[in-house]
Design a protein around this motif. Structure first.
Motif, short mmCIF file in Angstrom:
data_model
loop_
_atom_site.label_atom_id
_atom_site.label_comp_id
_atom_site.label_asym_id
_atom_site.label_seq_id
_atom_site.Cartn_x
_atom_site.Cartn_y
_atom_site.Cartn_z
N SER A 8 0.83 -1.21 0.00
CA SER A 8 0.00 0.00 0.00
C SER A 8 0.86 1.26 0.00
N LEU A 9 2.01 1.20 0.70
CA LEU A 9 2.90 2.36 0.70
C LEU A 9 3.43 2.66 -0.70
N ALA A 10 3.70 1.61 -1.48
CA ALA A 10 4.15 1.81 -2.85
C ALA A 10 3.09 2.54 -3.68
N GLY A 11 1.82 2.17 -3.48
CA GLY A 11 0.74 2.86 -4.18
C GLY A 11 0.65 4.32 -3.79
N ILE A 12 0.83 4.61 -2.50
CA ILE A 12 0.78 6.00 -2.03
C ILE A 12 1.96 6.79 -2.60
N ALA A 13 3.14 6.18 -2.62
CA ALA A 13 4.32 6.85 -3.19
C ALA A 13 4.12 7.14 -4.67
N LEU A 14 3.48 6.23 -5.39
CA LEU A 14 3.22 6.46 -6.81
C LEU A 14 2.29 7.64 -7.01
N VAL A 15 1.23 7.72 -6.22
CA VAL A 15 0.30 8.85 -6.32
C VAL A 15 1.02 10.15 -6.00
N LEU A 16 1.87 10.14 -4.97
CA LEU A 16 2.63 11.33 -4.60
C LEU A 16 3.51 11.80 -5.76
N GLN A 17 4.16 10.86 -6.45
CA GLN A 17 5.02 11.21 -7.57
C GLN A 17 4.22 11.79 -8.73
N ILE A 18 3.06 11.22 -8.99
CA ILE A 18 2.23 11.71 -10.10
C ILE A 18 1.73 13.12 -9.81
N VAL A 19 1.22 13.34 -8.61
CA VAL A 19 0.66 14.66 -8.26
C VAL A 19 1.73 15.74 -8.28
N THR A 20 2.87 15.49 -7.62
CA THR A 20 3.93 16.49 -7.61
C THR A 20 4.51 16.68 -9.01
N GLY A 21 4.60 15.60 -9.79
CA GLY A 21 5.13 15.70 -11.15
C GLY A 21 4.25 16.55 -12.06
N ILE A 22 2.93 16.39 -11.94
CA ILE A 22 2.00 17.18 -12.77
C ILE A 22 2.14 18.66 -12.45
N VAL A 23 2.22 18.99 -11.17
CA VAL A 23 2.34 20.41 -10.78
C VAL A 23 3.68 20.98 -11.22
N ILE A 29 7.71 -6.08 -13.88
CA ILE A 29 7.45 -5.11 -14.96
C ILE A 29 7.31 -3.70 -14.38
N ILE A 30 6.65 -3.58 -13.25
CA ILE A 30 6.54 -2.29 -12.57
C ILE A 30 7.92 -1.75 -12.23
N LEU A 31 8.80 -2.62 -11.72
CA LEU A 31 10.17 -2.20 -11.40
C LEU A 31 10.89 -1.69 -12.64
N LEU A 32 10.76 -2.38 -13.76
CA LEU A 32 11.40 -1.94 -15.00
C LEU A 32 10.87 -0.58 -15.46
N ALA A 69 11.12 9.89 -5.33
CA ALA A 69 11.62 8.82 -6.20
C ALA A 69 12.46 7.83 -5.39
N SER A 70 13.34 8.37 -4.54
CA SER A 70 14.16 7.49 -3.70
C SER A 70 13.30 6.71 -2.71
N MET A 71 12.30 7.38 -2.12
CA MET A 71 11.41 6.69 -1.19
C MET A 71 10.64 5.57 -1.90
N PHE A 72 10.21 5.86 -3.12
CA PHE A 72 9.47 4.88 -3.92
C PHE A 72 10.33 3.63 -4.14
N PHE A 73 11.59 3.85 -4.51
CA PHE A 73 12.48 2.70 -4.74
C PHE A 73 12.79 1.96 -3.45
N ILE A 74 12.97 2.67 -2.35
CA ILE A 74 13.20 2.00 -1.06
C ILE A 74 12.03 1.08 -0.74
N ILE A 75 10.81 1.62 -0.89
CA ILE A 75 9.61 0.84 -0.59
C ILE A 75 9.51 -0.38 -1.50
N VAL A 76 9.70 -0.18 -2.79
CA VAL A 76 9.56 -1.28 -3.75
C VAL A 76 10.64 -2.33 -3.55
N TYR A 77 11.87 -1.91 -3.27
CA TYR A 77 12.92 -2.89 -3.01
C TYR A 77 12.62 -3.72 -1.76
#
Length: 409
Positions: A45-60, A130-133, A97-105
């Motif tokens: 679930s944390l990975a999903g939250i990190a993904l949303v955070l990246q998308i929202v901040t990236g769009i802005v 595939i998500i990791l790639l 981005a680093s937090m996302f990778f920490i969580i996914v790893y």
């Protein structure tokens, strides 16, 4: 699916025509989850939250960024200095981005430990790889966008790797560059793809969740659910647990965001890109370092590229390379030892990848690369044949509840 009479008249009317409410109830509230999931399961679930955070901040951030080699560096500085809370958005995106990778790893290593890749969850595991790639591709292109020294030279080095591919390599590099060098067309392509790929990741995540809910979550014991006593509703038990994990993660994230925002960054990237000045030591972001060490472990350029991609491809074969019938490492004492050695090996690869390609760092990288492939291609298949696992419990409930599991409902 639940009866439509459980909500208000309006929600019942909507759900009868578009059953999103009953779908959410079935998969987010009443979803039967194994009753013994520990906090290592929070990282999904944390990975999903990190993904949303990246998308929202990236769009802005994209609203104030200019994808042009003459303006990109200055536009990032303008975001930091002139845009309201631009510094916060930029640091949240970069550190996110680093937090996302920490969580996914961590999520991947949990899967490796508890055998979450074994049948019938092979496709679930494939989708995770595939998500990791896709994350790696997205992160690499995002690292180029500030157009600092490390951005430019990192793009030059990594894209040049494709030239090692026989026959079509040079054509691929020319297509990636949009010309004959890393320049404005390259930056435009990378910006476009960096914006697009997170939404592709969302699509794969949806498939990942669909595969997860088809056969249910794995659990620390690695045994399938057999009775109703083996499971509990996802809400409120695991929603509360996930919220606690989210609080811990946000605290950890905030420490870097507010007190060490450049901890994961490279100082050279605060110098505008200059094609005439090569940095003394070109190094990728930390989450690429193990693969970078594998790339450099052989003198052949083509051999290094093949090994680097093989290091990820071998993960697709993992459900068949691990021949043990027992999923969880809790019952595999010998596997635990080799799992620990694998973690040390990957840390050694990360260290070697961050050092100049000379001396002891090269030797350590070569040894660690050899052990990485030895673990997956040789040791793991042999362990399944020769290891004697400990006996498994009869059910999840009997392991968690003991004698109470045998009582009548």
């Amino acid at each position: 699916m639940s009866s439509p009479s459980t909500g208000s008249r309006v929600s019942n009317w909507i759900d009868h025509r578009l059953p999103i409410i009953s779908f959410a109830r079935e998969h987010l509230i009443e979803y039967p989850a194994p009753r013994n999931l520990n906090y290592w399961w929070n990282f999904g679930s944390l990975a999903g939250i990190a993904l949303v955070l990246q998308i929202v901040t990236g769009i802005v951030l994209a609203m104030a960024y200019t994808a042009h080699t003459s303006l990109a560096f200055d536009s990032v500085e303008r975001i930091m200095r002139d845009v309201n809370f631009g510094w916060l958005l930029r640091y949240a995106h970069a550190n996110g981005a680093s937090m996302f990778f920490i969580i996914v790893y961590i999520h991947i290593f949990r899967g490796l430990y508890y055998g979450s890749y074994k049948a019938p969850r092979e496709i679930l595991w494939w989708l995770g790889v595939i998500i990791l790639l896709l994350m790696m591709a997205t992160a690499f292109m995002g690292y180029v966008l500030p157009w600092g020294q490390m951005s430019f030279w990192g793009a030059t080095v990594i894209t040049n790797l494709f030239s090692a591919i026989p026959l079509v390599g040079e054509s691929i590099v020319t297509w990636l560059w949009g010309g004959f060098s890393v320049d404005n067309p390259t930056l435009n392509r990378f910006f476009s793809l960096h914006y697009l790929l997170p939404f592709v990741i969302v699509g794969v995540v949806v498939l990942h969740l669909a595969a997860l809910h088809t056969h249910g979550s794995n659990n620390p014991l690695g045994i399938d659910k057999k009775t109703k006593k083996d499971v509990i509703p996802f809400h409120p038990y695991y929603t509360i647990k996930d919220l606690f994990g989210l609080g811990v993660f946000l605290t950890f994230f905030a420490v870097f965001l507010f007190f060490a925002p450049n901890f994961f960054g490279e100082p050279d990237n605060y110098i505008p890109a200059n094609p005439l000045v090569t940095p003394a030591h070109i190094v990728p972001e930390w989450y690429f370092l193990p693969f970078y060490a594998i790339l450099r472990s052989v003198p052949s350029k083509l051999g290094g590229v093949l090994l680097m991609f093989a290091a990820i491809f071998v993960l697709f074969l993992l459900p068949w390379l691990d021949t043990s019938r027992v999923r969880s490492a809790k019952f595999r004492p010998v596997f635990k030892v080799f799992y620990l050695l694998l973690m040390i090996d990957i840390l050694a690869l990360g260290w070697a990848g961050g050092q100049p390609a000379e001396g002891v760092a090269v030797v350590i990288g070569q040894i660690a690369t050899a052990w990485y492939f030895l673990h997956f291609l040789v040791l793991l298949p042999l362990l399944g044949w020769f290891e004697r696992p400990r006996p498994l419990p009869e059910s999840i409930a009997s392991a968690v509840l003991g004698d109470r599991a045998m009582e009548k409902a």
